[in-house]
Design a protein around this motif. Structure first.
Motif, mmCIF file in Angstrom:
data_model
loop_
_atom_site.group_PDB
_atom_site.id
_atom_site.type_symbol
_atom_site.label_atom_id
_atom_site.label_comp_id
_atom_site.label_asym_id
_atom_site.label_seq_id
_atom_site.Cartn_x
_atom_site.Cartn_y
_atom_site.Cartn_z
ATOM 1 N N PHE A 127 1.219 18.324 2.731
ATOM 2 C CA PHE A 127 0.400 17.807 3.837
ATOM 3 C C PHE A 127 -1.097 17.911 3.531
ATOM 4 N N LYS A 128 -1.483 18.922 2.786
ATOM 5 C CA LYS A 128 -2.891 19.045 2.395
ATOM 6 C C LYS A 128 -3.299 17.874 1.510
ATOM 7 N N GLU A 129 -2.423 17.490 0.602
ATOM 8 C CA GLU A 129 -2.745 16.365 -0.287
ATOM 9 C C GLU A 129 -2.867 15.063 0.495
ATOM 10 N N LEU A 130 -1.989 14.860 1.479
ATOM 11 C CA LEU A 130 -2.111 13.666 2.314
ATOM 12 C C LEU A 130 -3.474 13.625 2.996
ATOM 13 N N ASN A 131 -3.899 14.752 3.541
ATOM 14 C CA ASN A 131 -5.210 14.799 4.202
ATOM 15 C C ASN A 131 -6.354 14.600 3.214
ATOM 16 N N ASN A 132 -6.195 15.119 1.999
ATOM 17 C CA ASN A 132 -7.230 14.926 0.983
ATOM 18 C C ASN A 132 -7.397 13.447 0.640
ATOM 19 N N ILE A 133 -6.283 12.755 0.488
ATOM 20 C CA ILE A 133 -6.351 11.329 0.142
ATOM 21 C C ILE A 133 -7.041 10.550 1.251
ATOM 22 N N ASN A 134 -6.913 11.002 2.465
ATOM 23 C CA ASN A 134 -7.564 10.324 3.583
ATOM 24 C C ASN A 134 -9.054 10.639 3.668
ATOM 25 N N ASP A 157 -6.931 0.568 2.119
ATOM 26 C CA ASP A 157 -5.559 0.204 2.496
ATOM 27 C C ASP A 157 -4.632 1.415 2.395
ATOM 28 N N ILE A 158 -4.816 2.205 1.337
ATOM 29 C CA ILE A 158 -4.012 3.419 1.171
ATOM 30 C C ILE A 158 -4.269 4.372 2.333
ATOM 31 N N GLN A 159 -5.523 4.539 2.689
ATOM 32 C CA GLN A 159 -5.866 5.445 3.784
ATOM 33 C C GLN A 159 -5.344 4.910 5.121
ATOM 34 N N ARG A 160 -5.324 3.607 5.261
ATOM 35 C CA ARG A 160 -4.811 3.015 6.508
ATOM 36 C C ARG A 160 -3.332 3.329 6.709
ATOM 37 N N VAL A 161 -2.516 3.145 5.655
ATOM 38 C CA VAL A 161 -1.084 3.422 5.821
ATOM 39 C C VAL A 161 -0.828 4.918 5.983
ATOM 40 N N LEU A 162 -1.674 5.733 5.373
ATOM 41 C CA LEU A 162 -1.572 7.177 5.590
ATOM 42 C C LEU A 162 -1.720 7.508 7.077
ATOM 43 N N ARG A 163 -2.746 6.944 7.691
ATOM 44 C CA ARG A 163 -3.011 7.234 9.106
ATOM 45 C C ARG A 163 -1.968 6.602 10.021
ATOM 46 N N ASN A 164 -1.522 5.406 9.661
ATOM 47 C CA ASN A 164 -0.603 4.677 10.548
ATOM 48 C C ASN A 164 0.835 5.188 10.505
ATOM 49 N N ALA A 215 0.829 -1.201 0.000
ATOM 50 C CA ALA A 215 0.000 0.000 0.000
ATOM 51 C C ALA A 215 0.869 1.260 0.000
ATOM 52 N N MET A 216 1.998 1.229 0.722
ATOM 53 C CA MET A 216 2.871 2.401 0.757
ATOM 54 C C MET A 216 3.519 2.637 -0.597
ATOM 55 N N ASP A 217 3.919 1.573 -1.282
ATOM 56 C CA ASP A 217 4.451 1.727 -2.639
ATOM 57 C C ASP A 217 3.445 2.443 -3.536
ATOM 58 N N LEU A 218 2.182 2.055 -3.415
ATOM 59 C CA LEU A 218 1.151 2.654 -4.263
ATOM 60 C C LEU A 218 0.847 4.092 -3.862
#
Length: 449
Positions: A346-353, A414-421, A286-289
């Protein structure tokens, strides 16, 4: 029946074998000698060439403060005389006679050596590799030469601002056990390295039950297995080294690194701890993606950063490791844009979540891009060989073999999970490297290191 087959294989010096399997469209066979050496044979390519690789579970992560840098020095000494070709002249002559192209590489968690040569010289190449790995002599004169070579590499690397900046960020992240991340090593340790230390590394790590022999190219499995037994069965098994280390402490708060260097543009580096392979492998895919999604030209972050001219270039990269993996955002930019770029990231990370922002279409694009890059990285037989050796060292062959299948299973959650973790609201290293003039103009409140 199984006991009779196992007994027969053991009499041949082989404990087990897998035959007829396919790895990434290439037929392969694995065997394990009774001394513990894992052998991976892969048919690849139509050209009459073969690549022979030895992969060893060694590297920076096995170092202590007293031998920091000696894994890399050992790599240099590998290509020196041994008990059969004792002088450097003899060794070099044999390289030319067999038409060998060779190299070695030391990373944090693997050391790999390869010979590529015409398949007509395959057996002689196997013998040559066996003597190199089993019977080094570590000639004192050659060791003195290679100490200087490695010290020159050290000086060269530390004359590059980008390398200095990278090391500063790594040391800040892994402050307590930085020597386990410092493959280039400690200058004084390298300068005073001895033959005894080389033999100590050999006896502890360069043993068959801590190594893999990877053979890729124009080969016949039966003949290859015969050569393996003939030349590598005499390699004596050793005590299996321990790879249980104290965990690198996680950051308790964000750290800031600021350095003035002779550079033409500013560099912003934001580094997080990432998922370690072998602990939660599902997070590594998921992190690779996620990293690939952040680089897609169709994404908002690309449009905001590149198309609007805020950066010259950027990437989000995840380097898979078992002993302290990291995720790094790196941008080359004009100093005045540093805070804007950081805010957009950081805004983009939050948007993806945010539910609905990341679509299945974008995720599919990222999967296709990662798959294309994966195949490009192993396009040649040499690259394929090195890939197999790398993944054998830091995980297992199965991780490499099943990577694309597991990648396809990743979904948006899964992408959102690794973002948060691993990223959102997590402490990180913020590094800024700029020139003296920009430092005064835009970063007057920063403490220079």
């Amino acid at each position: 029946m199984k006991k009779i087959l196992l007994l027969s294989l053991m009499m041949l010096g082989i404990i087990y074998g897998l035959f007829g399997a396919v790895i990434l469209d290439r037929e392969y066979k694995t065997v394990k000698l009774d001394n513990g050496l894992e052998v991976i044979m892969i048919k690849a390519g139509s050209e009459p060439i073969v690549t022979i690789e030895i992969a060893v579970r060694n590297g920076a992560y096995t170092q202590t403060p007293k031998n920091c840098g000696l894994s890399h020095l050992y790599e240099h000494m590998f290509f020196k005389g041994n008990k059969k070709w004792t002088s450097q002249e003899d060794y070099a002559d044999r390289i030319r006679e067999l038409g060998i192209v060779y190299n070695g590489m030391t990373s944090n968690e693997s050391v790999r050596y390869f010979f590529t040569l015409p398949s007509r010289n395959f057996e002689q190449g196997m013998e040559f590799m066996a003597y190199a790995i089993i019977d080094p002599i570590f000639d004192s004169t050659e060791l003195a030469k290679e100490r200087n070579v490695v010290l020159n590499e050290f000086n060269r690397d530390f004359s590059e601002p980008s390398y200095i900046f990278y090391q500063m960020n790594e040391e800040a992240m892994f402050e307590k056990y930085f020597y386990r991340k410092n493959a280039i090593g400690d200058k004084s340790v390298i300068a005073n390295a001895t033959r005894e230390q080389m033999f100590e590394i050999k006896n502890k790590y360069y043993i068959p039950n801590n190594s893999a022999l990877v053979i890729v190219g124009d080969i016949d499995f039966a003949k290859t297995e015969k050569f393996v037994k003939k030349y590598f069965s005499r390699w004596e098994k050793g005590n299996a080294p321990s790879f249980v280390f104290e965990e690198h402490p996680y950051l308790e708060k964000t750290k800031n690194i600021f350095t003035e260097q002779n550079v033409s543009m500013t560099e912003l580096m934001i580094t997080f701890r990432g998922p370690d392979v072998g602990k939660k492998n599902e997070d590594t895919y998921a992190m690779d993606l996620l990293c690939e999604i952040m680089k897609l030209k169709s994404q908002n972050i690309y449009k905001q950063l590149v198309e609007n001219g805020l950066v010259y270039s950027y990437y989000l990269g995840y380097y898979t490791e078992q002993d302290g993996a990291t995720v790094t955002f790196d941008a080359a930019l004009s100093a005045e844009n540093t805070n804007k770029v950081k805010d957009i990231f950081f805004k983009e990370l939050n948007n993806i979540n945010t539910d609905g922002y990341l679509t299945e279409e974008i995720l599919t694009q990222a999967k296709e891009k990662v798959e294309m890059n994966f195949y490009q990285d192993i396009e040649s037989s040499v690259d394929f060989t090195l890939g197999v050796g790398f993944w054998w060292c830091i995980s297992e062959l199965d991780y490499f073999e099943t990577y694309l299948d597991n990648l396809k299973k990743v979904n948006v959650s899964d992408i959102q999970r690794v973002l948060r973790n691993y990223l959102l609201d997590k402490p990180y290293i913020e590094g800024i490297m700029t020139d003296k003039e920009s430092a005064k103009k835009y970063f007057a409140n920063k403490e220079v290191k």
